[in-house]
Motif scaffolding. Structure first.
Motif, PDB file in Angstrom:
ATOM      1  N   ASP A  59      29.073  -4.835 -21.152  1.00  0.00           N
ATOM      2  CA  ASP A  59      28.084  -5.889 -20.909  1.00  0.00           C
ATOM      3  C   ASP A  59      28.780  -7.242 -20.759  1.00  0.00           C
ATOM      4  O   ASP A  59      28.480  -8.012 -19.841  1.00  0.00           O
ATOM      5  CB  ASP A  59      27.067  -5.964 -22.053  1.00  0.00           C
ATOM      6  N   ALA A  78      28.105  -2.693 -14.756  1.00  0.00           N
ATOM      7  CA  ALA A  78      26.695  -2.579 -15.139  1.00  0.00           C
ATOM      8  C   ALA A  78      26.237  -1.129 -15.124  1.00  0.00           C
ATOM      9  O   ALA A  78      25.487  -0.694 -16.001  1.00  0.00           O
ATOM     10  CB  ALA A  78      25.827  -3.423 -14.202  1.00  0.00           C
ATOM     11  N   ALA A  81      27.795   0.550 -18.173  1.00  0.00           N
ATOM     12  CA  ALA A  81      27.138   0.081 -19.403  1.00  0.00           C
ATOM     13  C   ALA A  81      25.770   0.733 -19.550  1.00  0.00           C
ATOM     14  O   ALA A  81      25.403   1.191 -20.637  1.00  0.00           O
ATOM     15  CB  ALA A  81      27.008  -1.442 -19.396  1.00  0.00           C
ATOM     16  N   ALA A 103      20.293  -4.110 -20.345  1.00  0.00           N
ATOM     17  CA  ALA A 103      21.354  -3.620 -19.458  1.00  0.00           C
ATOM     18  C   ALA A 103      20.770  -3.138 -18.134  1.00  0.00           C
ATOM     19  O   ALA A 103      21.336  -3.391 -17.062  1.00  0.00           O
ATOM     20  CB  ALA A 103      22.129  -2.492 -20.136  1.00  0.00           C
TER      21      ALA A 103
END
Length: 132
Positions: A59, A78, A81, A103
């Motif tokens: 993140d 991203a 994550a 997220a």
């Protein structure tokens, strides 16, 4: 006078001997504890702790890359994550939903910015499906 001097020397020697025995005892205990600690197995980190640390690092990395204008790299971070947050919510039901939602929100934003509107919509739908 000799008797008093004898008593003082005797008391001093007794004090020194007691202090020496105490110091040796403490040193021996410290060596024993150090040997026991060295022989003890290292603590094993829970899988969810490892995943949590990795997801948080991703993140942070995602946000740094996005701030630098490195959208493609930020998007890759991203995606990774989001996958880790999914796994964490699977491993710990009822936990990490807010983090997963956040997220997924950032992933959706990056997908939209990269012109991948259909995927962004799917990710937003996944985020909306999480309980609040």
């Amino acid at each position: 006078m000799d008797d008093l001097l004898h008593k003082l020397v005797s008391a001093a020697l007794t004090g020194v001997l007691i202090a020496l025995v105490g110091a040796l005892s403490v040193a021996a205990r410290r060596r024993r504890v150090a040997r026991e600690e060295a022989a003890a197995p290292a603590p094993v980190e829970d899988r969810s702790q490892t995943l949590l640390r990795q997801a948080q690092q991703l993140d942070d990395s995602r946000d740094e890359l996005a701030a630098q204008g490195r959208q493609a790299e930020a998007l890759a971070q991203a995606r990774e994550a989001a996958a880790l947050w999914r796994e964490l919510t699977r491993l710990r039901p009822g936990r990490f939903h807010a983090e997963r939602r956040a997220a997924l929100g950032r992933l959706s934003e990056l997908l939209a910015a990269m012109g991948q509107g259909d995927q962004a919509a799917q990710v937003r739908q996944e985020a909306a499906g999480l309980s609040r």
